[in-house]
Design an enzyme around this catalytic site. Structure first.
Site, short mmCIF file in Angstrom:
data_model
loop_
_atom_site.label_atom_id
_atom_site.label_comp_id
_atom_site.label_asym_id
_atom_site.label_seq_id
_atom_site.Cartn_x
_atom_site.Cartn_y
_atom_site.Cartn_z
N GLY A 1 0.81 -1.22 0.00
CA GLY A 1 0.00 0.00 0.00
C GLY A 1 0.84 1.26 0.00
N ASN A 2 0.22 2.36 -0.42
CA ASN A 2 0.90 3.65 -0.38
C ASN A 2 -0.13 4.77 -0.40
OD1 ASN A 2 0.68 3.37 -3.49
ND2 ASN A 2 2.20 1.84 -2.93
N SER B 1 7.50 2.33 -4.57
CA SER B 1 7.80 1.91 -5.95
C SER B 1 6.62 2.18 -6.89
CB SER B 1 8.14 0.41 -5.97
OG SER B 1 7.08 -0.33 -5.41
N GLU B 2 5.46 2.51 -6.33
CA GLU B 2 4.29 2.83 -7.16
C GLU B 2 4.08 4.34 -7.29
OE1 GLU B 2 3.12 0.69 -9.03
OE2 GLU B 2 2.86 -1.25 -8.05
N HIS C 1 -4.62 -3.09 -0.81
CA HIS C 1 -5.03 -4.39 -1.34
C HIS C 1 -6.14 -4.97 -0.46
CE1 HIS C 1 -0.56 -4.95 -2.88
NE2 HIS C 1 -1.15 -3.90 -3.42
ZN LIG Z 1 -0.11 -2.51 -4.60
#
Ligand SMILES: [Zn+2]
Length: 233
Positions: free
Chosen positions: A29-30, A75-76, A97
């Site tokens: 998550g972010n 990383s996203e 998620h």
């Molecule tokens: Zn993700």
């Protein structure tokens, strides 16, 4: 800077809620929030959102260049930057998620039939994006295709993305999305699903438009008070 520290603490709080509600496992998550025309606060990579501290959150520009912070951004990050570049009305983005919504994303289920008013009221609609390999340009490219007129996206075989006018707005949309997915799962188990008619969904969109304040930043989202008569769903 006062505002920035409040927003850092809000990101920490939302991280705890995502983790405690099982919307994320491990370091998944972010979260990001736009703090000025050219600045973003964004969560670091490799940290559990349940145990994150305010000083670990990074400040970056809209090209993703680090302004302040001692860790690496998620990383996203490219996915977040893409959302902000497509939608000037969006000020915060949450990615998680949540298991039930993600299950639907794995099943390739699109929520194109409306069964619950809160989908229209809170999310506009739920879009399913194409699969993209995490961390690559495929993810922002898939998001770009669907992000223009909805505030909740299911990322195929991956998770969910919600957008808001502030951090709590984006977070609450994640709660709504997962709640809608859970209720839909129960209706699938029960084997019967009464879908709202076009006139019923039309009335809901009409109420949504009236509820939403005029947004001077919106160019043509189709869902807010700026939309002309002909653009109505
Ligand atoms: Zn993700």
């Amino acid at each position: 800077l006062h505002t920035e520290s409040i927003l850092r603490n809000e990101i920490v709080e939302i991280g705890k809620r995502l983790y405690s509600k099982d919307f994320v496992a491990s370091n998944d998550g972010n979260i990001s929030v736009r703090i000025s025309e050219n600045e973003l606060l964004i969560t670091p990579t490799g940290v559990s959102k349940g145990f994150m501290t305010a000083d670990q959150i990074l400040k970056v520009d809209m090209d993703g260049n680090l302004i302040t912070g001692f860790m690496k951004p998620t990383s996203e990050m490219k996915m977040h930057l893409k959302v902000y570049s497509c939608r000037s009305d969006v000020k915060a983005v949450v990615h998680a998620h949540p298991p039930t919504a993600t299950g639907f994303a794995v099943a390739g289920y699109s929520f194109d039939k409306i069964t619950l008013p809160e989908v229209i009221f809170n999310l506009g609609k739920i879009e399913l994006t194409e699969y993209g390999t995490p961390t690559t340009e495929q993810v922002p490219a898939a998001v770009e295709k669907k992000v223009r007129d909805c505030d909740a996206l299911l990322l195929a075989n991956h998770g969910a993305l919600t957008l808001g006018k502030n951090l709590m707005d984006a977070y609450y949309k994640m709660e709504t999305l997962e709640a809608v997915a859970k209720i839909t799962l129960v209706t699938k188990i029960l084997g019967k699903e009464n879908v709202l008619s076009d006139s019923e969904t039309g009335q809901l969109y009409e109420i949504r438009r009236k509820m939403q304040a005029y947004n001077p930043l919106c160019t043509n989202c189709g869902n807010c008070a700026n939309a002309s008569e002909t653009e109505k769903v």
